[in-house]
Enzyme design. Structure first.
Site, PDB file in Angstrom:
ATOM      1  CD  GLU A  29      29.888  14.103  -4.952  1.00 29.06           C
ATOM      2  OE1 GLU A  29      30.081  13.114  -5.667  1.00 29.06           O
ATOM      3  OE2 GLU A  29      30.789  14.691  -4.338  1.00 29.06           O
TER       4      GLU A  29
ATOM      5  CD  GLN B  40      32.281  10.651  -3.901  1.00 29.85           C
ATOM      6  OE1 GLN B  40      32.650  11.753  -3.471  1.00 29.85           O
ATOM      7  NE2 GLN B  40      31.500  10.540  -4.942  1.00 29.85           N
ATOM      8  N   GLY B  41      35.170   6.943  -1.927  1.00 29.57           N
ATOM      9  CA  GLY B  41      36.495   6.636  -2.473  1.00 29.57           C
ATOM     10  C   GLY B  41      36.440   6.543  -3.981  1.00 29.57           C
TER      11      GLY B  41
ATOM     12  CB  SER C  99      35.063  14.369   2.335  1.00 29.26           C
ATOM     13  OG  SER C  99      35.487  15.233   1.320  1.00 29.26           O
TER      14      SER C  99
ATOM     15  CB  SER D 180      39.491  11.497  -6.161  1.00 27.91           C
ATOM     16  OG  SER D 180      38.333  12.215  -6.436  1.00 27.91           O
TER      17      SER D 180
HETATM   18  C1  LIG Z   1      37.069  19.627  -0.400  1.00 31.90           C
HETATM   19  C2  LIG Z   1      37.167  18.454  -1.320  1.00 31.90           C
HETATM   20  C3  LIG Z   1      36.553  17.282  -0.961  1.00 31.90           C
HETATM   21  C4  LIG Z   1      36.647  16.172  -1.801  1.00 31.90           C
HETATM   22  N1  LIG Z   1      36.055  15.017  -1.371  1.00 31.90           N
HETATM   23  C5  LIG Z   1      36.188  13.919  -2.121  1.00 31.90           C
HETATM   24  C6  LIG Z   1      35.653  12.686  -1.661  1.00 31.90           C
HETATM   25  O1  LIG Z   1      35.056  12.607  -0.597  1.00 31.90           O
HETATM   26  N2  LIG Z   1      35.824  11.593  -2.422  1.00 31.90           N
HETATM   27  C7  LIG Z   1      36.468  11.636  -3.620  1.00 31.90           C
HETATM   28  O2  LIG Z   1      36.534  10.605  -4.269  1.00 31.90           O
HETATM   29  N3  LIG Z   1      37.003  12.787  -4.085  1.00 31.90           N
HETATM   30  C8  LIG Z   1      36.881  13.923  -3.357  1.00 31.90           C
HETATM   31  N4  LIG Z   1      37.437  15.100  -3.799  1.00 31.90           N
HETATM   32  C9  LIG Z   1      38.231  15.081  -5.016  1.00 31.90           C
HETATM   33  C10 LIG Z   1      37.611  15.790  -6.185  1.00 31.90           C
HETATM   34  O3  LIG Z   1      36.499  15.078  -6.673  1.00 31.90           O
HETATM   35  C11 LIG Z   1      38.717  15.943  -7.234  1.00 31.90           C
HETATM   36  O4  LIG Z   1      39.691  16.828  -6.685  1.00 31.90           O
HETATM   37  C12 LIG Z   1      38.202  16.492  -8.546  1.00 31.90           C
HETATM   38  O5  LIG Z   1      37.400  15.536  -9.183  1.00 31.90           O
HETATM   39  C13 LIG Z   1      39.329  16.941  -9.477  1.00 31.90           C
HETATM   40  O6  LIG Z   1      40.250  15.912  -9.670  1.00 31.90           O
HETATM   41  P1  LIG Z   1      41.828  16.153  -9.498  1.00 31.90           P
HETATM   42  O7  LIG Z   1      42.026  16.833  -8.159  1.00 31.90           O
HETATM   43  O8  LIG Z   1      42.484  14.832  -9.725  1.00 31.90           O
HETATM   44  O9  LIG Z   1      42.229  17.189 -10.594  1.00 31.90           O
HETATM   45  P2  LIG Z   1      42.559  16.863 -12.130  1.00 31.90           P
HETATM   46  O10 LIG Z   1      41.548  15.937 -12.668  1.00 31.90           O
HETATM   47  O11 LIG Z   1      43.998  16.468 -12.222  1.00 31.90           O
HETATM   48  O12 LIG Z   1      42.347  18.270 -12.777  1.00 31.90           O
HETATM   49  C14 LIG Z   1      43.323  19.331 -12.699  1.00 31.90           C
HETATM   50  C15 LIG Z   1      42.783  20.506 -13.516  1.00 31.90           C
HETATM   51  O13 LIG Z   1      42.620  20.134 -14.902  1.00 31.90           O
HETATM   52  C16 LIG Z   1      41.268  20.350 -15.304  1.00 31.90           C
HETATM   53  N5  LIG Z   1      40.838  19.310 -16.216  1.00 31.90           N
HETATM   54  C17 LIG Z   1      41.042  17.986 -16.105  1.00 31.90           C
HETATM   55  N6  LIG Z   1      40.454  17.325 -17.121  1.00 31.90           N
HETATM   56  C18 LIG Z   1      39.849  18.257 -17.890  1.00 31.90           C
HETATM   57  C19 LIG Z   1      39.048  18.214 -19.081  1.00 31.90           C
HETATM   58  N7  LIG Z   1      38.756  17.061 -19.679  1.00 31.90           N
HETATM   59  N8  LIG Z   1      38.580  19.381 -19.578  1.00 31.90           N
HETATM   60  C20 LIG Z   1      38.853  20.559 -18.968  1.00 31.90           C
HETATM   61  N9  LIG Z   1      39.598  20.676 -17.853  1.00 31.90           N
HETATM   62  C21 LIG Z   1      40.087  19.538 -17.319  1.00 31.90           C
HETATM   63  C22 LIG Z   1      40.455  20.301 -14.031  1.00 31.90           C
HETATM   64  O14 LIG Z   1      39.232  20.991 -14.152  1.00 31.90           O
HETATM   65  C23 LIG Z   1      41.396  20.979 -13.042  1.00 31.90           C
HETATM   66  O15 LIG Z   1      41.317  22.370 -13.115  1.00 31.90           O
HETATM   67  C24 LIG Z   1      37.358  16.237  -3.009  1.00 31.90           C
HETATM   68  C25 LIG Z   1      37.967  17.436  -3.381  1.00 31.90           C
HETATM   69  C26 LIG Z   1      37.880  18.531  -2.550  1.00 31.90           C
HETATM   70  C27 LIG Z   1      38.554  19.804  -2.970  1.00 31.90           C
END
Ligand SMILES: Cc1cc2nc3c(=O)[nH]c(=O)nc-3n(C[C@H](O)[C@H](O)[C@H](O)COP(=O)(O)OP(=O)(O)OC[C@H]3O[C@@H](n4cnc5c(N)ncnc54)[C@H](O)[C@@H]3O)c2cc1C
Length: 383
Positions: free
Chosen positions: A243, A125-126, A160, A128
């Site tokens: 999902e 899944q692309g 992932s 993020s």
């Molecule tokens: C094990 C694992 C597998 C993953 N697999 C995939 C995958 O296959 N494909 C894919 O596309 N992504 C994947 N991800 C990514 C995952 O979906 C993102 O990490 C997640 O959506 C959070 O985005 P970010 O890491 O950019 O954090 P950010 O969006 O930068 O957030 C940082 C912090 O700020 C908080 N925050 C941000 N905006 C708000 C808001 N509006 N209100 C309150 N709090 C807020 C968040 O909750 C978090 O605590 C994976 C992540 C993990 C850990």
């Protein structure tokens, strides 16, 4: 809704139980995605050949065309039989395939769905990007239309299984200058296409299950766009609802087993005599029952509408946080055995470390709370 109690459903449950009893592999699934890929593919093929893949997928594409209730019965028996996690097939089976069933063209469905079910095609899944995780509408990876192709540039992160995948559900910006939710498209991307670089990332558990993906003038046929150019936001929302909703049924079923195993362990090592531990175990047993009730409610919703709604966020949030409580308790109950912990091991400590990802992946706990507040409770927007 009454789940699993009709004579037909009970017969089906018995059939599942018998097959699983005779077929669950004796050997354990390797932990790291790269090591596990052959295992995951072989197990998926075995499930398919015996008619247990895509139980509620349409028969035209290799599924069995049964109900979602039968799918849930299968998952319940699957967990009870300690059958292996579907691993690298997670994306294809749990949300890539269901998204295609709902949104794709006949050609796209006919090509991809049987390959997913047979374990021949691994999906990732692309969504993020650096700077667009929670804020998916901030996606910057772009696809410029050139003839009948998209020319893609940008990068994705936390993908992932990218390093073992064949195909990717890729969301990108296809309208130049478009903002936020508009101008996005959901496309099927061949992860082996020229111009794609996949760089694996190592997790704190010691395992490698996700990667960064870079796109440098990657050519994707326009025929790979799912649901129409510019409709990517709508298609992506259906992916996320699968999902966050039905994709996690297996985990919830597993939790009902885990709590019973923890109680048995606490009894065996005498720790149950500690009132604080007994209280916490009782609380978690009640919470597991609550998740089960919520899941059944969500399944009723899927039966009614064909797709889980924002209620899926309640289950996703509760399951991931409950999972972390269960994993913490499992570590506590290890007592001094914890000293023998080895990086990347398949024990309670490994599960505990992996569990931190659960409240981030698929949308963070904070984001799920936002969705519950805004879309279910009608509270004002948080920002
Ligand atoms: C094990 C694992 C597998 C993953 N697999 C995939 C995958 O296959 N494909 C894919 O596309 N992504 C994947 N991800 C990514 C995952 O979906 C993102 O990490 C997640 O959506 C959070 O985005 P970010 O890491 O950019 O954090 P950010 O969006 O930068 O957030 C940082 C912090 O700020 C908080 N925050 C941000 N905006 C708000 C808001 N509006 N209100 C309150 N709090 C807020 C968040 O909750 C978090 O605590 C994976 C992540 C993990 C850990």
């Amino acid at each position: 809704m009454d789940i699993g109690s009709s004579p037909e459903e009970m017969r089906f449950r018995e059939e599942c139980r018998e097959w699983l009893h005779a077929n669950v592999p004796a050997e354990k699934r390797p932990l790291d995605a790269a090591d596990a890929i052959d295992f995951d593919k072989a197990w998926q093929r075995r499930l398919f050949d015996a008619g247990w893949a895509g139980i509620n997928w349409p028969t035209d594409y290799g599924g069995r065309g049964l109900s979602i209730v039968q799918q849930v019965i299968w998952l319940e028996e699957y967990a009870k039989a300690h059958a292996p996690w579907i691993g690298a097939n997670f994306v294809g089976i749990n949300h890539g395939g269901p998204t295609l069933i709902l949104n794709a063209s006949e050609e796209q469905k006919a090509y991809h769905l049987p390959r997913i079910l047979k374990g021949e095609a691994i999906w990732c899944q692309g969504f993020s990007e650096p700077g667009a995780g929670s804020d998916l509408a901030g996606i910057k990876t772009r696809g410029r239309i050139e003839g009948d192709e998209l020319v893609v540039n940008g990068s994705k992160i936390w993908t992932s299984f990218a390093h073992v995948a064949d195909w990717q559900e890729l969301v990108l910006r296809t309208e130049e200058g478009s903002l936020r939710h508009k101008g996005l498209s959901w496309v099927i991307c061949d992860i082996h296409a020229p111009g794609i670089t996949v760089r694996p990332i190592r997790k704190m558990s010691g395992l490698t299950e996700f990667a960064e993906v870079f796109y440098d003038d990657v050519r994707i046929p326009l025929a790979n766009v799912v649901g129409g150019l510019g409709n990517g936001w709508k298609v992506a929302m259906s992916t996320l609802s699968f999902e966050r909703g039905t994709g996690f049924i297996a985990d919830q079923v597993k939790q009902s087993q885990e709590i019973e195993e923890l109680i048995a362990k606490a009894r065996a090592n005498g720790m149950i005599k500690d009132d604080r531990i007994a209280d916490q175990l009782a609380q978690m047993r009640a919470e597991v029952a609550a998740v089960r009730a919520m899941t059944y409610r969500n399944i009723s919703e899927v039966v009614r509408t064909g797709q889980p709604g924002p209620e899926a966020s309640v289950i996703r949030l509760f399951t991931s946080e409950l999972g972390q409580r269960l994993e913490r308790m499992a570590v506590l109950l290890m007592g001094e055995d914890i000293i023998d912990f080895a990086y990347g091991s398949d024990d309670a400590v490994g599960d505990y470390l992996r569990g931190f990802a659960a409240t981030i992946a698929g949308g963070t706990a904070q984001i799920q709370r936002d969705i519950i507040g805004e879309r279910l409770l009608g509270l004002p927007k948080s920002r």
